[in-house]
Design a protein around this motif. Structure first.
Motif, PDB file in Angstrom:
ATOM      1  N   THR A 121      14.933 -24.253   1.482  1.00  0.00           N
ATOM      2  CA  THR A 121      14.498 -25.352   0.620  1.00  0.00           C
ATOM      3  C   THR A 121      14.353 -26.635   1.432  1.00  0.00           C
ATOM      4  O   THR A 121      13.425 -27.415   1.226  1.00  0.00           O
ATOM      5  CB  THR A 121      15.479 -25.539  -0.547  1.00  0.00           C
TER       6      THR A 121
ATOM      7  N   ASP B  42      11.952 -25.063 -13.013  1.00  0.00           N
ATOM      8  CA  ASP B  42      12.901 -24.071 -12.501  1.00  0.00           C
ATOM      9  C   ASP B  42      12.088 -23.165 -11.587  1.00  0.00           C
ATOM     10  O   ASP B  42      11.217 -22.427 -12.046  1.00  0.00           O
ATOM     11  CB  ASP B  42      13.504 -23.311 -13.690  1.00  0.00           C
ATOM     12  N   THR B  43      12.373 -23.245 -10.281  1.00  0.00           N
ATOM     13  CA  THR B  43      11.484 -22.608  -9.301  1.00  0.00           C
ATOM     14  C   THR B  43      12.126 -21.371  -8.704  1.00  0.00           C
ATOM     15  O   THR B  43      13.180 -21.461  -8.059  1.00  0.00           O
ATOM     16  CB  THR B  43      11.175 -23.602  -8.169  1.00  0.00           C
ATOM     17  N   TRP B  44      11.511 -20.222  -8.886  1.00  0.00           N
ATOM     18  CA  TRP B  44      12.023 -19.004  -8.255  1.00  0.00           C
ATOM     19  C   TRP B  44      11.264 -18.735  -6.973  1.00  0.00           C
ATOM     20  O   TRP B  44      10.025 -18.681  -6.967  1.00  0.00           O
ATOM     21  CB  TRP B  44      11.890 -17.771  -9.172  1.00  0.00           C
ATOM     22  N   TRP B  45      12.007 -18.568  -5.924  1.00  0.00           N
ATOM     23  CA  TRP B  45      11.435 -18.168  -4.628  1.00  0.00           C
ATOM     24  C   TRP B  45      12.556 -17.783  -3.706  1.00  0.00           C
ATOM     25  O   TRP B  45      13.717 -17.730  -4.127  1.00  0.00           O
ATOM     26  CB  TRP B  45      10.549 -19.276  -4.053  1.00  0.00           C
ATOM     27  N   GLN B  46      12.261 -17.496  -2.447  1.00  0.00           N
ATOM     28  CA  GLN B  46      13.271 -17.000  -1.515  1.00  0.00           C
ATOM     29  C   GLN B  46      12.957 -17.476  -0.102  1.00  0.00           C
ATOM     30  O   GLN B  46      11.820 -17.873   0.172  1.00  0.00           O
ATOM     31  CB  GLN B  46      13.227 -15.471  -1.462  1.00  0.00           C
ATOM     32  N   THR B  47      13.936 -17.354   0.783  1.00  0.00           N
ATOM     33  CA  THR B  47      13.689 -17.634   2.203  1.00  0.00           C
ATOM     34  C   THR B  47      12.429 -16.863   2.646  1.00  0.00           C
ATOM     35  O   THR B  47      11.580 -17.394   3.351  1.00  0.00           O
ATOM     36  CB  THR B  47      14.897 -17.168   3.047  1.00  0.00           C
TER      37      THR B  47
ATOM     38  N   ARG C 117      23.018 -17.548  -0.186  1.00  0.00           N
ATOM     39  CA  ARG C 117      23.085 -16.103  -0.102  1.00  0.00           C
ATOM     40  C   ARG C 117      24.123 -15.651   0.905  1.00  0.00           C
ATOM     41  O   ARG C 117      24.125 -16.102   2.037  1.00  0.00           O
ATOM     42  CB  ARG C 117      21.726 -15.596   0.342  1.00  0.00           C
TER      43      ARG C 117
ATOM     44  N   ILE D   8      15.107 -14.349 -14.434  1.00  0.00           N
ATOM     45  CA  ILE D   8      15.762 -13.684 -13.298  1.00  0.00           C
ATOM     46  C   ILE D   8      17.169 -13.286 -13.736  1.00  0.00           C
ATOM     47  O   ILE D   8      17.909 -14.088 -14.298  1.00  0.00           O
ATOM     48  CB  ILE D   8      15.852 -14.627 -12.072  1.00  0.00           C
TER      49      ILE D   8
ATOM     50  N   GLY E 202      17.503 -21.874  -6.538  1.00  0.00           N
ATOM     51  CA  GLY E 202      18.575 -21.202  -5.814  1.00  0.00           C
ATOM     52  C   GLY E 202      19.306 -20.144  -6.601  1.00  0.00           C
ATOM     53  O   GLY E 202      19.855 -19.214  -6.039  1.00  0.00           O
ATOM     54  N   GLU E 203      19.335 -20.285  -7.910  1.00  0.00           N
ATOM     55  CA  GLU E 203      20.056 -19.320  -8.741  1.00  0.00           C
ATOM     56  C   GLU E 203      19.612 -19.563 -10.183  1.00  0.00           C
ATOM     57  O   GLU E 203      19.016 -20.607 -10.482  1.00  0.00           O
ATOM     58  CB  GLU E 203      21.565 -19.531  -8.610  1.00  0.00           C
ATOM     59  N   PRO E 204      19.900 -18.615 -11.060  1.00  0.00           N
ATOM     60  CA  PRO E 204      19.517 -18.848 -12.449  1.00  0.00           C
ATOM     61  C   PRO E 204      20.263 -20.061 -12.992  1.00  0.00           C
ATOM     62  O   PRO E 204      21.436 -20.254 -12.678  1.00  0.00           O
ATOM     63  CB  PRO E 204      19.979 -17.567 -13.153  1.00  0.00           C
TER      64      PRO E 204
ATOM     65  N   ARG F 132      20.808 -10.267  -8.356  1.00  0.00           N
ATOM     66  CA  ARG F 132      20.422  -9.424  -7.221  1.00  0.00           C
ATOM     67  C   ARG F 132      20.648  -7.956  -7.566  1.00  0.00           C
ATOM     68  O   ARG F 132      21.528  -7.612  -8.356  1.00  0.00           O
ATOM     69  CB  ARG F 132      21.266  -9.791  -5.996  1.00  0.00           C
TER      70      ARG F 132
ATOM     71  N   ASN G 270      25.388 -14.668  -4.564  1.00  0.00           N
ATOM     72  CA  ASN G 270      24.756 -15.983  -4.617  1.00  0.00           C
ATOM     73  C   ASN G 270      25.846 -16.985  -4.993  1.00  0.00           C
ATOM     74  O   ASN G 270      26.160 -17.173  -6.150  1.00  0.00           O
ATOM     75  CB  ASN G 270      23.612 -15.967  -5.647  1.00  0.00           C
TER      76      ASN G 270
ATOM     77  N   ASP H  59      15.598  -8.873  -6.451  1.00  0.00           N
ATOM     78  CA  ASP H  59      16.140  -9.409  -7.701  1.00  0.00           C
ATOM     79  C   ASP H  59      15.748  -8.495  -8.857  1.00  0.00           C
ATOM     80  O   ASP H  59      14.687  -7.861  -8.829  1.00  0.00           O
ATOM     81  CB  ASP H  59      15.546 -10.795  -8.017  1.00  0.00           C
TER      82      ASP H  59
END
Ligand code: PRX
Length: 654
Positions: free
Chosen positions: A316, A416-421, A533, A519, A392-394, A522, A528, A507
């Motif tokens: 992030t 609320d943004t869902w994404w990952q490294t 993580r 979401i 980062g998490e729900p 995991r 988390n 996920d």
């Protein structure tokens, strides 16, 4: 893979349509957004090609949008050439060189405003300093810094000369730092004497010295930025102060024009097996989605003061501190410290004083600040805020509503943004002038992102609220390129499950009757904790590396503020402590894990048993351990358990 959390329990029906005020002043009109979604749907590749032409300055324009000949090693825009630092800095100079790029605030209260012109000069000078230390295109550079403007300068300088940076979070231990230095084969480490955090000094240089005691043979230079001014020792011939490295260097540095698929950075993240993996990101594709998400999700505008509270040690802090906002010419806030110094009003004080318009943080911080009460935020003028975000998490609906009412004063949309490294940028998130939001849902996939929920056979689940695997079915520009030095691990972790057809996010999720994504957690053994993580295996290996420990199993248990807390079951080499209690050893083991990985990995609970619950085939029954950690009654069948008599010990009853 465990499927514990494929069951959905959350039901939330409240909806929040975009407010007129926001829609009327948003950069993107409803019609232009409809066109974006529609054109992406019609021809995904063409859509991304158009975005790449529009949003990036190319030194040499690409002719191929997507090379999938070695899929899933996709190559985006690979015959095009560009430079990330040029796209972030140089192109802002023409029209707004004097605009503030960075507002830096240190934990002790020191403040600095850095214009685009000055930032450009500082990046160029430091880039020349790196070149002077023999850093060349493709060389790896470790950045182990406090959350200060120089961390961004170091990243941008690497990008300018084509060196591949790998930022290591300042809270990681010497051992974690060493692992990353060795895995990347870095030539240079950039650090600071220390940083201010939580009213204390974080000993970054001393930790770097520990990491470099043995091994790390490639490291020729350590560059140290003077932040705290406390005493540190320098190793002659290896260590050099940042200011000395810059001596005699000019502020002109021609950017290195790099192929779009040249690696920009490596960022280590935990998986369910083995050591953390170096997620490798590209130059062109990565920057493109950093920019598009700034526009779509953050509605970034010239007058915005954008504050993402994440440290540059996490993805992030890469995408929404060091790169995305600068590439869109925004003003960012960087804050060095913790939210509770001098008191729990620090975040709101910063928002008030710097007139922050866009505030992006993690649910764990929201929950912690919510717990302290409304009085503190109510004491600040938060009227500059126009948009809020979480990552980062729900986020639980209760925290969402508090954020909306108390911080956003019912005026600001929440993204609320869902994404990952691995995904590099937002994948599923609202577009605030367009999407009706629901507390707890990251809503729908962004234009050009083909997210879906599938069952074990890879068939899309169309039944509302039925849980399944979250996958992305088409490649996207900011997707990771590979795991550094381990192509096979990239294939095994992300592509094998569905035979190379879909990217497996790891996920579980469900979609409701309106097609909104929720979401659920995991599906692998990844925890988390406060939005970070952590692999259970990593913590287990750290515990087992202690002289007294013979076996360990680590699980997560729900936690009010952190999302999940770490629960460890430990089998000692000697006798189990009487009644399973040994406070001294517990304390020692917690500290031990902190030195092996970092304080974020410290187990919250440790329980001693004569053995771990295993099936007759020797598999640890993690599901059972999770139930026990939650303090719930055991309802699952334990007849396959080899050693049923240890149950009372695991439950802390014997
Ligand atoms: O489980 C999801 C959760 O964080 C994981 C990614 O972690 P990391 O790579 O450290 O990146 C965090 C910052 C992007 C995901 O697999 N996660 C992230 N964002 C959300 C989320 N879970 C629910 N809602 C989110 N908005």
């Amino acid at each position: 893979m465990s499927q514990d959390n494929i069951q959905s329990t959350l039901q939330e029906d409240r909806t929040f349509p975009p407010k007129h005020n926001f829609v009327n002043t948003a950069a993107l009109s409803v019609t232009s957004l409809e066109t974006l979604y529609a054109s992406a749907k019609q021809d995904n590749e063409l859509f991304w090609a158009e975005q790449a032409r529009q949003e990036l300055d190319w030194q040499h324009l690409f002719t191929t949008t997507l090379d999938d000949s070695k899929a899933p090693f996709y190559r985006w825009f690979h015959d095009g050439k560009l430079n990330v630092s040029y796209n972030c800095l140089d192109r802002q100079l023409k029209d707004h060189a004097d605009k503030t790029a960075i507002i830096f605030e240190g934990e002790p209260g020191d403040i600095e405003h850095i214009s685009y012109r000055v930032l450009h000069q500082r990046v160029c000078r430091f880039a020349n300093a790196l070149k002077n230390q023999d850093v060349k295109v493709g060389d790896r550079v470790i950045i182990y810094m406090p959350m200060i403007a120089e961390a961004v300068i170091a990243m941008q300088a690497c990008a300018r000369i084509g060196a591949i940076h790998s930022v290591v979070f300042g809270g990681f231990s010497a051992q974690s730092l060493k692992d990353r230095i060795e895995d990347t084969g870095a030539k240079v480490v950039i650090t600071a004497d220390g940083g201010h955090r939580g009213g204390k000094i974080i000993e970054l240089k001393a930790t770097t010295d520990l990491a470099l005691v043995e091994g790390c043979d490639n490291v020729k230079t350590v560059i140290i930025f003077k932040r705290t001014g406390h005493e540190v020792t320098l190793k002659p011939g290896r260590d050099i102060w940042w200011s000395d490295a810059e001596q005699g260097q000019t502020t002109d540095c021609e950017p290195e024009w790099l192929p779009a698929d040249h690696p920009l950075f490596l960022l280590y993240t935990s998986g369910s097996t083995g050591k953390p993996k170096g997620i490798q990101h590209s130059t062109g594709g990565y920057l493109l989605n950093a920019i598009t998400s700034m526009r779509w999700v953050f509605d970034i505008q010239a007058s915005d003061i954008f504050w993402c509270t994440a440290d540059v040690g996490w993805i992030t802090g890469h995408t929404y501190v060091a790169y995305g906002p600068l590439a869109t010419g925004a003003t960012i806030v960087i804050y060095e410290g913790v939210p509770t110094i001098p008191d729990a009003g620090r975040f709101w004080d910063i928002c008030q004083r710097h007139k922050v318009t866009t505030f992006y943080t993690a649910p764990t911080a929201i929950r912690a600040l919510m717990k302290i009460g409304d009085e503190i935020p109510n004491g600040y003028d938060l009227s500059s805020l126009r948009l809020l975000g979480t990552v980062g998490e729900p986020i639980n609906p209760k925290a969402w509503i508090w954020y909306h009412n108390i911080i956003g004063q019912q005026r600001c949309p929440i993204v609320d943004t869902w994404w990952q490294t691995e995904t590099g940028a937002h994948m599923i998130a609202p577009v605030p002038s367009f999407t009706i939001t629901k507390p707890g849902s990251c809503t729908k996939a962004l234009p050009g992102i083909d997210a879906a929920i599938v069952n074990e056979q890879g068939q899309e689940i169309t039944v509302a609220d039925e849980g399944g695997f979250l996958v992305i079915r088409k490649p996207w520009p900011s997707m990771m390129q590979t795991v550094w030095g381990d192509d096979q691990r990239y294939l095994d972790t992300y592509w094998d499950h569905f035979n190379g057809r879909y990217y497996l996010a790891g996920d579980s999720a469900r979609r409701d009757k309106d097609g909104y994504f929720w979401i659920m957690g995991r599906i692998d053994d990844v925890l988390n904790v406060s939005g970070h993580r952590l692999g259970t295996m990593e913590i287990e290996s750290a515990l087992v590396a202690h002289d007294n420990v013979s076996e360990a199993a680590v699980v997560g248990r729900p936690h009010d503020i952190k999302g999940e807390s770490i629960f460890a079951y430990v089998v000692l080499k000697g006798e189990r402590p009487t009644n399973g209690i040994d406070d001294q050893l517990t304390d020692e083991l917690r500290k031990w894990v902190a030195t092996q990985i970092g304080p974020i990995a410290k187990p919250d609970d440790i329980r001693y048993a004569d053995n771990l619950p295993k099936t007759r085939s020797g598999k640890i029954m993690r599901r059972l351990l999770r139930t026990i950690a939650k303090g719930e009654a055991i309802t699952q069948d334990t007849s396959t358990l080899e050693n049923e008599d240890i149950l009372p010990q695991l439950q802390g009853k014997a």
